[in-house]
Design an enzyme around this catalytic site. Structure first.
Site, PDB file in Angstrom:
ATOM      1  CG  ASP A   1      -6.051  98.096  29.306  1.00  0.00           C
ATOM      2  OD1 ASP A   1      -5.523  97.276  30.072  1.00  0.00           O
ATOM      3  OD2 ASP A   1      -6.656  99.100  29.684  1.00  0.00           O
TER       4      ASP A   1
ATOM      5  CG  HIS B   1      56.876  30.846  32.001  1.00  0.00           C
ATOM      6  ND1 HIS B   1      56.027  31.387  31.052  1.00  0.00           N
ATOM      7  CD2 HIS B   1      56.204  30.923  33.170  1.00  0.00           C
ATOM      8  CE1 HIS B   1      54.903  31.753  31.632  1.00  0.00           C
ATOM      9  NE2 HIS B   1      54.985  31.485  32.923  1.00  0.00           N
TER      10      HIS B   1
ATOM     11  CG  HIS C   1      56.319  36.126  33.524  1.00  0.00           C
ATOM     12  ND1 HIS C   1      55.930  35.291  34.529  1.00  0.00           N
ATOM     13  CD2 HIS C   1      57.132  37.061  34.084  1.00  0.00           C
ATOM     14  CE1 HIS C   1      56.466  35.697  35.674  1.00  0.00           C
ATOM     15  NE2 HIS C   1      57.208  36.762  35.433  1.00  0.00           N
TER      16      HIS C   1
ATOM     17  CB  CYS D   1      51.146  33.065  33.497  1.00  0.00           C
ATOM     18  SG  CYS D   1      52.675  33.975  33.153  1.00  0.00           S
TER      19      CYS D   1
END
Length: 1146
Positions: A105, A887, A891, A918
């Site tokens: 309690d 190119h 490329h 590029c």
């Protein structure tokens, strides 16, 4: 509910009261102080305790804790039990060695023993005068008696009242001495859970639990028992297959903390948008009379978790030596470490606080995680009532605000800041550095300085940051310089003398003052009339090639964004440059879409010279400049429009330095105020017109800048190097005049003589023995370029002629560029031994006028080539057009162009630089990654709202890519099948994308027997290969988009360019490297099959016999034995240790 309300009237002595209210030792309490629970300890001192209404106790429940742990709710248990108060909370204790069933309690101040139980005691003490207690039936007479109470190894001696009541009561006096505590379970029923979902195609974690030491296991069990009793976890169901491992760490206090590794679960959860995008800043607070800072305790454990998601959070508690089956649990509340816990918590708290915000709009209420700031301008009483109301709202939803973390008096600690009613500061911190710092130590120091810079103006990190250059590993030692130490000491002095900063006043305008320090760091302060609100700094990006004005304009945008975020208003800026400089920057058509209000000062920054640069040619002199480098020697030259030429030899410098020095020479030698400079160096032109940033006297560009300042206007132009421009060709020739005066040579086996000696010595490349009357050709690595109207003559040395060595080297004309070979004949009477490095011949350069030769051109290949005397070569000029066409179509990279079309690499690079697509390329991320044949990396990238799945072979760089309609498991699986059909992959590395970790994809790769790894098992940059390939592929796709109608076509053309038009390992294309590797693998397999299929023979000895048998044919050979056909025993297996393999006998 339990019968817990017997009100005891305390009339006993002060001594007994003190004895009954004493606190139990802290060490006797179970470890329930983890962040996962909030506990309320019961004491007898009613002034320090708060009563808990029966209604709340019914909701929360009662838990008593002591030593040990157990499960269930039988009366014999005491510790780790949760009571829901549907029945009386009872337990059995020993009173005077008599087991008695008693009622727990917490509402009773004093413990009372029934008369019946008193009569059952094995031994009874004296009776003392008691006190009357008032119960439901009226006043009850009592007496007191000394007792000994035992429970779970705890012994206490005290006095108990004895009365004629229905049940024995253990009140707070004895419960406290037994170590019991009242714990209010915090899992709120008022808060609705939020739905959590897994990502499509993923499943929960199934990671086994690793072993735990006995000490850690005991700590984990204790914590789990408490969490279980509080309802924060539950036992996992029997059909739950998921698991995430736990580990236990010991805190500084010596108590254990349980953590769970939820990283795999976090990867599978569908995560929404982050709703907390930053910390609130005290500079944005409005000044107020009263402040309070609150902390919400155990925030995560208050919010329930989605019940359908709870099985995925399962974890396991193992046992030592598998003494018992593992116990498994799941979380009922938000677990720490879960990715959605912060979001759910902050969103939930935001909804709870929203009514309070609407009710008190004039109150400043800041919410960040579990920290709350409340500021108001009312009376002190009104502010206190606001805080009480706010805490009540939170408590009603289950959130507690502990008193020990409630800050009601200044200074207030909030998010690393120290708040006072009049000003604020960054919490005091002394910046220190260890004796031998690592990269991690320096990074932490820089983080602290950056954090404190908003509250301490003028802090710098430039020299400290410079110590980290070149360091990659966190534990790598850095070189701590004197400049860094001095900067650290200056920062500490500024921190020591820092004054408090002010709060924002919405009635006034703000001013931002920007300054540039001597270290080229931009510092700024935001001010109002009352003082500085906050400060900041930004390192100028000089190494990025940005001008000072461009840097500062970016800084203004940064500060404006920061200010709008904090106070909702943009300040007026006071900047250290002129209006003309800003207008010049704006006219360049840069990216400024918005310009704040600016107040210009008289200070002018270093790049005022940019005002002298114009966009159109001037009426002044035109100067063509050029620079070059060959054989380690740099040449700078220029040609003016009135015919003047100048050359200068620079020594061992780079080509770019030579170009820059040529421009510097032209500006220094020209007295005209209006100048046109034409250069073929894109690097120099780009830097001067756009790129140069904060350049000081120590910069190599400073002489050029100073010379521009002295001119009125200067026009810079760039032209390609081989476009046939007359002035540029003259400058190019001028750059070679100085270079051709001396002999150019390469190689390590040629030595210069003394100044008074003619020619050069040639050395023996390795030890050579020349027998008598024998002739040998001795090769060297020496290459020469003979000056015009000259020839080279290889002849012998007198020291070698004495030994009988005749040198027949011959004549080298100016067209020959191959390696020199020396013909030697031994005409002596004994063998001649030449030692490596010995001088055995000499090279002499002589002039002649018999042939008319053109001036030396570094861009020309010899007619003879490099194969020796009598060989012929071809001119490369006629191949330039074909290389340009190649190119433009594909490329192709410079190295492949130079190799395929036999043109110089410089010309190939120039062709590439002219391409607008590029020239945008840069270097990819660097790092060590796993590379091997047939090991691939894969990743998804996006372009034009379409998905590209890229595969790249790590060894060769070969790229395979395909378009996906959706980024899901099905489309990814089909793409993988196509990839596996075309190639023979052994392993695949991907990131943790949902389509790669989906169960169908994982199972498909297992079926194909392809090892699959994800994440970063090898290196933090383990995805670097495929990321670099993605970037390259996108650039090539953009290069082909002008010539294609669809992205699919551009993708296929880009794959051809990437795989067959750029160099990879050893100058080969990725396609060539890949095919070579595959051919090698096939060749090795054929050799292995051939070796295994060839007939083998052996001698062998049967175990137990002493004589060797054979030779006989080996029917089969394994790793540890062979199979032969024995005449007596038939086909048998013989260990390799008892065999002697041999080739087929004759």
């Amino acid at each position: 509910t339990a019968w817990t309300f017997l009100k005891a009237m305390q009339k006993c002595s002060k001594k007994r009261e003190a004895r009954g209210s004493r606190e139990a030792p802290e060490t006797n309490f179970p470890d329930t102080t983890e962040e996962s629970a909030q506990q309320i300890c019961c004491t007898r001192d009613s002034s320090d305790s708060k009563s808990v209404p029966r209604s709340e106790r019914n909701k929360k429940g009662i838990q008593c804790q002591g030593e040990g742990s157990s499960r269930g709710s039988q009366p014999g248990q005491f510790v780790g039990v949760t009571y829901n108060l549907e029945k009386r909370p009872t337990t059995i204790v020993l009173i005077n060695d008599t087991p008695l069933n008693v009622l727990l309690d917490t509402g009773a101040d004093t413990s009372v023993l029934t008369t019946a139980h008193y009569n059952r005691l094995k031994y009874r003490g004296r009776k003392y005068q008691g006190t009357g207690i008032i119960g439901v039936g009226g006043n009850v007479e009592t007496f007191s008696t000394p007792v000994t109470i035992k429970k779970k190894g705890r012994h206490i001696k005290t006095r108990m009242l004895v009365a004629d009541i229905p049940v024995t009561i253990l009140g707070r006096d004895i419960l406290q001495d037994l170590g019991a505590k009242l714990v209010l379970a915090q899992l709120s029923k008022e808060i609705k859970f939020r739905k959590i979902e897994l990502k499509e195609g993923t499943m929960g974690p199934k990671i086994p639990q690793w072993p735990l030491t006995k000490e850690k296991l005991e700590g984990a069990k204790e914590i789990v028992q408490r969490l279980l009793s509080e309802g924060k976890i539950s036992e996992a169901s029997d059909n739950n297959p998921y698991n995430s491992p736990i580990f236990v760490i010991k805190k500084r206090s010596g108590k254990w903390r349980l953590l769970q590794d939820l990283r795999e679960l976090n990867k599978t959860v569908q995560v929404g948008t982050e709703i907390s995008r930053g910390l609130p800043h005290p500079g944005g607070l409005i000044k107020c009379k009263h402040m309070t800072v609150l902390d919400i305790g155990d925030a995560y454990f208050t919010i329930p978790l989605d019940p359908e998601f709870r099985p995925y959070t399962a974890f396991t508690i193992p046992s030592i030596n598998h003494q018992e089956p593992d116990k498994r649990y799941v979380w009922n509340c938000l677990p720490q470490g879960f990715v959605l816990s912060p979001y759910i918590y902050q969103k939930t708290l935001q909804e709870i606080l929203q009514p309070f915000r609407e009710r008190y709009p004039e109150v400043q209420l800041y919410q960040y995680m579990d920290d709350l700031f409340v500021g108001s301008n009312g009376s002190k009483k009104q502010h206190k009532e606001l805080i009480i109301e706010l805490r009540a709202i939170l408590l009603e939803e289950g959130f507690e605000t502990p008193d020990d973390k409630l800050q009601e008096v200044p200074p207030y600690s909030w998010l690393g800041y120290q708040l006072c009613p009049e000003n604020w500061k960054v919490q005091k911190m002394q910046l220190d550095m260890v004796k031998n710092p690592t990269l991690n130590d320096v990074q932490k120091l820089m983080g602290n300085i950056t954090w404190m810079s908003s509250g301490v103006p003028g802090l710098t990190v430039k020299h400290i940051a410079a110590t980290t250059k070149g360091c990659l590993e966190l534990n790598q030692k850095v070189i701590w310089t004197e400049e860094a130490q001095k900067e650290l000491e200056e920062n500490n002095e500024k921190i020591k003398n820092a004054q408090g900063l002010q709060y924002y006043n919405p009635e006034e305008e703000m001013l931002c003052e920007v300054e540039i320090t001597k270290n080229y760091e931009a510092t700024y302060v935001i001010k109002q009339s009352q003082g500085i609100l906050w400060a900041g700094k930004k390192i100028m990006k000089a190494n990025k090639g940005w001008s000072t004005v461009k840097n500062l304009m970016l800084l203004l945008q940064h500060v404006a964004t920061e200010s709008i975020t904090r106070v909702g208003k943009c300040p007026t800026f006071k900047v250290p440059f002129t209006k003309e400089q800003v207008m010049w920057e704006m006219q360049k058509g840069w990216y400024y879409s918005w310009l704040p209000e600016i107040v210009y000062t008289h200070q002018v920054v270093h790049d005022d010279w940019r005002m002298k640069l114009v966009e159109e040619p001037t009426s002044g002199i035109t100067i063509y400049t050029d620079g070059g480098k060959q054989n380690g020697e740099g040449i700078a030259a220029y040609v003016t429009s009135n015919g003047r030429t100048k050359q200068k030899r620079l020594g061992p410098v780079t080509h770019q330095v030579a170009e820059r020095m040529a421009i510097q020479m032209a500006l220094e030698d020209t007295r005209d105020k209006q100048v046109n400079i034409v250069t073929d160096s894109y690097y120099c032109w780009k830097n001067i017109t756009e790129g140069l940033g904060l350049e000081g006297p120590q910069s190599p560009w400073w002489p050029i800048i100073q010379n521009i300042r002295e001119k009125e206007i200067v026009y810079f132009a760039w032209v390609p190097g081989h476009k046939g421009i007359c002035g540029n060709q003259l400058a190019d020739e001028a750059a070679k005049i100085k270079e051709e005066i001396m002999l150019a040579y390469q190689g390590t086996q040629i030595k210069e003589k003394r100044d008074e000696d003619a020619g050069f010595d040639l050395c023996v490349p390795y030890d050579i023995m020349i027998p008598v009357s024998d002739t040998k050709i001795i090769p060297t690595d020496v290459k020469i370029q003979v000056p015009p109207n000259s020839f080279g003559w290889v002849t012998g040395k007198s020291s070698m002629a004495k030994q009988g060595l005749l040198i027949n080297g011959g004549i080298i004309d100016e067209g020959y560029t191959g390696e020199i070979q020396v013909i030697c004949t031994n005409i002596g009477k004994s063998n001649i031994k030449l030692i490596e490095g010995q001088k055995f011949a000499q090279l002499i350069i002589l002039q002649h006028h018999s042939n008319s030769r053109q001036p030396w051109d570094e861009n020309k290949i010899s007619q003879r080539g490099d194969k020796g005397f009598g060989s012929t070569g071809v001119f490369w000029v006629e191949n330039i057009q074909e290389a340009q066409d190649e190119h433009e179509n594909w490329h192709t990279s410079p190295k492949i162009l130079a190799r395929n079309y036999k043109i110089p690499l410089t010309v190939a690079k120039q062709i590439t630089q002219e391409c607008p697509h590029c020239t945008k390329q840069g270097s990819g991320p660097a790092g060590c990654v796993m590379r091997s044949p047939n090991h691939w990396q894969a990743d998804c990238t996006h372009l034009d709202n379409k998905i590209i799945l890229t595969f790249v072979e790590s060894n060769s760089g070969y790229i395979h890519a395909t378009l996906l309609s959706k980024e899901n498991a099905l489309c990814t699986s089909l793409a993988i099948l196509e990839w596996a059909r075309l190639f023979s992959p052994k392993s695949l590395h991907t990131d943790n994308g949902t389509n790669f970790v989906a169960e169908p994809v994982v199972n498909l790769l297992k079926f194909l027997k392809i090892a699959h790894t994800t994440g970063i098992p090898y290196h933090p940059e383990s995805q670097g290969i495929v990321e670099r390939a993605n970037r390259t592929l996108k650039e090539k796709i953009q290069s082909h988009r002008d010539n294609t109608q669809t992205l699919e076509a551009a993708l296929q053309l880009a794959l051809i360019t990437c795989n067959k038009g750029r160099e990879s390992m050893g100058g080969q294309t990725p396609w060539e490297v890949f095919i070579t590797n595959q051919a090698q693998v096939i060749h090795e397999k054929l050799l292995l099959q051939q070796a295994q299929s060839s007939k083998k023979f052996c001698f062998y000895k049967i175990p137990g016999e002493h004589d060797w048998k054979g030779p006989t044919r080996v029917l089969w050979k394994g790793d540890g034995a062979v199979v032969v056909n024995d005449e007596g025993k038939g086909i048998i297996a013989v260990p390799l240790t008892r065999t002697k393999l041999l080739i087929k006998p004759n």
